[in-house]
Design a protein around this motif. Structure first.
Motif, PDB file in Angstrom:
ATOM      1  N   LEU A 179       8.581  -1.962  41.024  1.00  0.00           N
ATOM      2  CA  LEU A 179       9.989  -2.228  41.316  1.00  0.00           C
ATOM      3  C   LEU A 179      10.295  -3.710  41.121  1.00  0.00           C
ATOM      4  CD1 LEU A 179      12.765  -1.418  42.402  1.00  0.00           C
ATOM      5  CD2 LEU A 179      11.841  -1.684  44.729  1.00  0.00           C
ATOM      6  N   ARG A 180       9.389  -4.567  41.585  1.00  0.00           N
ATOM      7  CA  ARG A 180       9.597  -6.007  41.435  1.00  0.00           C
ATOM      8  C   ARG A 180       9.655  -6.395  39.957  1.00  0.00           C
ATOM      9  NH1 ARG A 180       5.745  -7.341  44.400  1.00  0.00           N
ATOM     10  NH2 ARG A 180       4.123  -7.807  42.869  1.00  0.00           N
ATOM     11  N   GLU A 185      12.765  -7.931  35.069  1.00  0.00           N
ATOM     12  CA  GLU A 185      13.198  -7.701  33.684  1.00  0.00           C
ATOM     13  C   GLU A 185      14.716  -7.628  33.588  1.00  0.00           C
ATOM     14  OE1 GLU A 185      11.197  -4.202  32.469  1.00  0.00           O
ATOM     15  OE2 GLU A 185       9.197  -5.117  32.433  1.00  0.00           O
ATOM     16  N   LEU A 186      15.350  -7.057  34.601  1.00  0.00           N
ATOM     17  CA  LEU A 186      16.809  -7.020  34.620  1.00  0.00           C
ATOM     18  C   LEU A 186      17.384  -8.431  34.676  1.00  0.00           C
ATOM     19  CD1 LEU A 186      19.562  -5.668  34.833  1.00  0.00           C
ATOM     20  CD2 LEU A 186      19.150  -5.397  37.303  1.00  0.00           C
ATOM     21  N   ALA A 187      16.783  -9.282  35.502  1.00  0.00           N
ATOM     22  CA  ALA A 187      17.264 -10.661  35.607  1.00  0.00           C
ATOM     23  C   ALA A 187      17.171 -11.376  34.262  1.00  0.00           C
ATOM     24  CB  ALA A 187      16.456 -11.408  36.668  1.00  0.00           C
ATOM     25  N   LEU A 190      19.885 -10.165  32.010  1.00  0.00           N
ATOM     26  CA  LEU A 190      21.171 -10.743  32.402  1.00  0.00           C
ATOM     27  C   LEU A 190      21.273 -12.194  31.961  1.00  0.00           C
ATOM     28  CD1 LEU A 190      21.441  -9.212  35.974  1.00  0.00           C
ATOM     29  CD2 LEU A 190      22.956  -8.693  34.041  1.00  0.00           C
ATOM     30  N   GLN A 191      20.162 -12.935  32.058  1.00  0.00           N
ATOM     31  CA  GLN A 191      20.106 -14.343  31.635  1.00  0.00           C
ATOM     32  C   GLN A 191      18.780 -14.591  30.920  1.00  0.00           C
ATOM     33  OE1 GLN A 191      21.448 -16.068  35.721  1.00  0.00           O
ATOM     34  NE2 GLN A 191      21.984 -17.610  34.177  1.00  0.00           N
ATOM     35  N   PRO A 192      18.724 -14.364  29.622  1.00  0.00           N
ATOM     36  CA  PRO A 192      17.470 -14.523  28.887  1.00  0.00           C
ATOM     37  C   PRO A 192      16.828 -15.886  29.047  1.00  0.00           C
ATOM     38  CG  PRO A 192      19.107 -13.402  27.532  1.00  0.00           C
ATOM     39  CD  PRO A 192      19.827 -13.884  28.756  1.00  0.00           C
ATOM     40  N   GLU A 193      17.650 -16.917  29.306  1.00  0.00           N
ATOM     41  CA  GLU A 193      17.091 -18.265  29.419  1.00  0.00           C
ATOM     42  C   GLU A 193      16.210 -18.432  30.652  1.00  0.00           C
ATOM     43  OE1 GLU A 193      21.317 -18.206  31.076  1.00  0.00           O
ATOM     44  OE2 GLU A 193      20.230 -17.440  29.318  1.00  0.00           O
ATOM     45  N   LEU A 194      16.220 -17.440  31.572  1.00  0.00           N
ATOM     46  CA  LEU A 194      15.387 -17.526  32.767  1.00  0.00           C
ATOM     47  C   LEU A 194      13.944 -17.114  32.508  1.00  0.00           C
ATOM     48  CD1 LEU A 194      17.742 -15.954  35.466  1.00  0.00           C
ATOM     49  CD2 LEU A 194      17.350 -18.373  35.021  1.00  0.00           C
ATOM     50  N   ARG A 195      13.689 -16.488  31.360  1.00  0.00           N
ATOM     51  CA  ARG A 195      12.385 -15.889  31.115  1.00  0.00           C
ATOM     52  C   ARG A 195      11.237 -16.866  31.342  1.00  0.00           C
ATOM     53  NH1 ARG A 195      10.937 -11.477  28.392  1.00  0.00           N
ATOM     54  NH2 ARG A 195      13.045 -11.226  27.551  1.00  0.00           N
ATOM     55  N   ARG A 206      16.748 -13.157  41.892  1.00  0.00           N
ATOM     56  CA  ARG A 206      17.945 -13.415  41.103  1.00  0.00           C
ATOM     57  C   ARG A 206      18.658 -12.092  40.759  1.00  0.00           C
ATOM     58  NH1 ARG A 206      20.911 -18.108  39.662  1.00  0.00           N
ATOM     59  NH2 ARG A 206      22.031 -17.689  37.726  1.00  0.00           N
ATOM     60  N   ALA A 207      17.862 -11.049  40.369  1.00  0.00           N
ATOM     61  CA  ALA A 207      18.449  -9.759  40.029  1.00  0.00           C
ATOM     62  C   ALA A 207      19.112  -9.118  41.240  1.00  0.00           C
ATOM     63  CB  ALA A 207      17.373  -8.826  39.457  1.00  0.00           C
ATOM     64  N   VAL A 208      18.434  -9.184  42.388  1.00  0.00           N
ATOM     65  CA  VAL A 208      19.003  -8.606  43.602  1.00  0.00           C
ATOM     66  C   VAL A 208      20.294  -9.336  43.973  1.00  0.00           C
ATOM     67  CG1 VAL A 208      18.635  -8.195  46.063  1.00  0.00           C
ATOM     68  CG2 VAL A 208      16.780  -7.788  44.428  1.00  0.00           C
TER      69      VAL A 208
END
Length: 709
Positions: A179-180, A185-187, A190-195, A206-208
């Motif tokens: 789940l984590r 992956e959703l985050a 939403l913002q690819p620059e966070l990878r 961030r996703a939550v």
């Protein structure tokens, strides 16, 4: 004192480091603008911490540079790099913006590739009504047996919602770590620059945070095994849609979820699924439907079989079905080339059984026991002798929670394929070791034998017999004589005698043939159990009209019982009476009358005039006298026997009804037509009331009445 001061210094340093890291998390989560408001607070905290430490430690607590390295800038950089967390000043401004300002790009969808989909229109409509209600936050749980198609249904529904929701995001959530990772992956989406900027826990947070302050999204959490794992996430969500799939049916009410159970496909839907996957099998549609029924119309099993048949064109469907029935454990674990080897029926259920075994080993034992019975209408009372009733009840609750069984009142149902797998031994499967499977078979036999009524001819016992009969039949079909025990043969004998009272002679003969073979193997021909099986088999052949076979078996049984038990043993006398019946049916009336007269006298002397077996032989003697043309003697004996049976057994007992019918026939044979008709009418009404309109005795009385009028 020096040691204490050094400890306080370490604590202060730890507090300061945690505070700095915490500020970094806050910077990324809410953005630099909002974080500026707290910068002074954190600075004040750090400064205060330093002053406190200085005042506590004092000058004497300081150590030389050679004793403790200084934390310089390069060491901070190494620590920051180790946790993948940059200093706030190095973050790009678009990364550090508040999550409220981060928007999902149009058409952000992550869904698995769905297999062929058939049916489920009702479930799709229900999901649509629930998920598109006016409530701000909706949690729906789709639950069912492993392999029943929960994930396929969820994927289908989610795919139909991509124009209504954004993002539509699928997460495999069978563990907290999964789940984590899915939320992280959703985050990133939403913002690819966070990878490459944030660690996984920060991405999850961030996703939550994003989900908690946005609406119009659909999150699918697939294969959740522990409802409580979702609580930290669900507590944060205010607007949106969450669709959960799980094998668990329990534990969702506390989360405010709407629950939707998913069942197997219909015969037509399952057949359609095979035809879609293996269209070249269209000519074998009837056999395909038979195959689907054998698979219990479980979507995973049907799809697995369809893929295999599509790949192996040279294997006829009938051959595949025969192999499935002979070696189900092999076929359930066989997939087509290119298929997911982990998505077989056996492997899917093995995961559930692993969880059951760790939670309730008794639950797995109960599953193995019920595998030998019919799949439906299993009385819970059958299982209460396995352990303490409260333990059995708890174990059944666990099985129901995992959708391995259904419970309706005091009756249980189990999917036929679960039963097939559970009773198929496999030395490498911890849940199906050959010894455990054999023990479960013997336990299932013993439980049925203990539960059967002790009476056979009393109609008051028949409802209980009829409730157990499908499970006895299933047990007999699923076992062989080689595994029979003395308990098995006793159950076979008693059941066969009951079947004979119900006119089901073909099955009674099969059961008695097997009981005799098994008793002979287990005990030898001179054992009382073997002689009982031979006597009962002879009686069934007599009733079926196989008189030569019946007479031969009776004579053999009578000789054995006289030699082993003695002339006056009740069992010896019962066989004498039965042999006399066979002789009468074969037309040897004078010999039959003499043997009956001897038998009635011996039974009255040994058991008494009112014993049911004495009454039975007296009634048979009266019938034989009538057949021999001695009608007046027969009528007198019938009238005496009927009066005694009404007094001892009751007016509605089957034996009483037989005497009533045969007395009416004797009246008719003597020419007393009016008296015969009255007696036939009374007997027919009693038979219909007690036995039902379709019972053989009822039909015989109805035919006699028609002939009399």
């Amino acid at each position: 004192m020096m040691v204490v001061m050094r400890g306080w210094a370490g604590v202060g340093a730890t507090i300061t480091a945690v505070a700095v890291v915490g500020l970094g998390v806050y910077f990324v989560t809410v953005g630099l603008d909002a974080a500026d408001k707290l910068a002074s607070v954190l600075g004040l905290f750090v400064a205060t911490s330093g002053l406190v430490l200085a005042s506590v430690s004092g000058p004497g607590s300081r150590r030389r540079d050679t004793e403790l390295p200084q934390i310089d800038e390069s060491m901070w950089d190494h620590f920051a790099q180790a946790i993948m967390f940059p200093r706030p000043g190095d973050l790009p401004r678009d990364v550090a913006r508040p999550v409220t300002e981060a928007t999902a790009r149009p058409g952000l969808v992550c869904l698995p590739i769905s297999p062929e989909f058939v049916g489920r229109n009702s479930e799709l409509d229900t999901l649509d009504d629930i998920m598109n209600s006016g409530e701000p936050m909706v949690l729906t749980v789709v639950h069912g047996l492993g392999g029943v198609g929960k994930s396929t249904l969820a994927a289908r529904f989610a795919g139909m919602q991509v124009d209504r929701f954004n993002p539509v995001w699928w997460i495999s959530a069978n563990s907290p770590s999964a789940l984590r990772e899915g939320l992280a992956e959703l985050a990133v989406e939403l913002q690819p620059e966070l990878r490459d900027v944030l660690p996984i826990d920060a991405l999850m947070a961030r996703a939550v945070s994003w989900l908690s302050c946005h609406s119009g999204w659909l999150l699918v959490l697939d294969d959740v095994s522990v409802p409580a794992d979702l609580m930290p996430l669900l507590e944060r969500l205010r607007e949106g849609r969450v669709l959960v799939t799980s094998r668990l049916s329990q534990g969702w009410n506390g989360l405010g979820a709407r629950v939707l159970p998913v069942d197997v496909l219909t015969d037509d839907e399952a057949t359609e699924l095979v035809m879609r996957v293996a269209p070249r099998r269209a000519a074998d549609e009837m056999v395909v439907t038979e195959l689907c029924r054998e698979l219990g119309c479980l979507p995973l099993a049907v799809g697995q079989a369809a893929s295999y048949l599509s790949q192996n064109d040279l294997i006829p469907v009938r051959v595949y079905l025969d192999s499935l029935m002979q070696r189900p454990e092999l076929m359930f674990d066989r997939t087509a080339q290119g298929s997911d080897d982990e998505r077989t029926v056996l492997r899917i259920w093995r995961i559930t059984l692993d969880k059951l075994a760790s939670t309730s080993p008794l639950a797995v034992e109960l599953l193995r026991i019920t595998a030998w019975w019919a799949p439906k209408l299993i009385p819970t009372s059958l299982l209460m002798a396995v352990a303490e009733p409260i333990e059995v009840t708890d174990a059944l609750g666990v099985l129901r929670a995992y959708n391995m069984i259904g419970i309706d009142g005091d009756l249980i149902s189990v999917h036929p394929m679960i039963q097939t797998v559970a009773r198929s031994p496999d030395p490498i499967d911890p849940h199906r070791r050959p010894g455990d499977v054999a023990d479960a078979r013997d336990r299932a036999t013993l439980l049925l034998d203990q539960a059967r009524p002790t009476g056979i001819h009393d109609p008051a016992d028949w409802p209980e017999w009829r409730l157990l009969l499908p499970h006895i039949d299933a047990l007999v079909d699923r076992t062989s004589g080689e595994t029979d025990t003395p308990v098995s043969t006793r159950l076979l004998n008693e059941t066969a005698v009951f079947l004979g009272t119900q006119g089901v002679l073909s099955r009674a003969l099969v059961y008695l043939e097997r009981a005799l073979d098994s008793d002979s193997r287990l005990h030898g021909n001179a054992h009382p159990a073997t002689m009982t099986s031979r006597h009962n088999l002879a009686n069934a052949h007599k009733t079926a009209g196989n008189l030569n076979k019946a007479t031969s078996l009776f004579e053999e049984a009578l000789a054995d019982r006289r030699r082993v038990l003695g002339e006056d043993h009740p069992d010896t006398l019962y066989t004498m009476a039965s042999l006399a019946c066979a002789l009468e049916a074969d037309g040897q009336l004078d010999t039959a009358v003499r043997l009956f007269e001897q038998t009635v006298a011996d039974l009255a002397r040994v058991l008494g005039d009112d014993h049911p077996h004495t009454l039975l032989s007296r009634n048979d003697l009266a019938f034989t006298l009538k057949e021999a043309g001695r009608v007046d003697m027969a009528v007198a004996l019938f009238e005496r026997t009927l009066a005694d049976r009404r007094r001892i057994l009751g007016p509605d007992h089957p034996h009483t009804l037989v005497s009533s019918k045969e007395l009416a026939e004797a009246y008719f044979a003597r020419g007393d037509l009016e008296q015969a008709v009255v007696m036939f009418e009374e007997t027919l009404a009693a038979c219909e009331h007690t036995l039902g309109t379709a019972h053989p005795l009822t039909r015989a009385v109805r035919a006699d009445l028609a002939a009399a009028v």
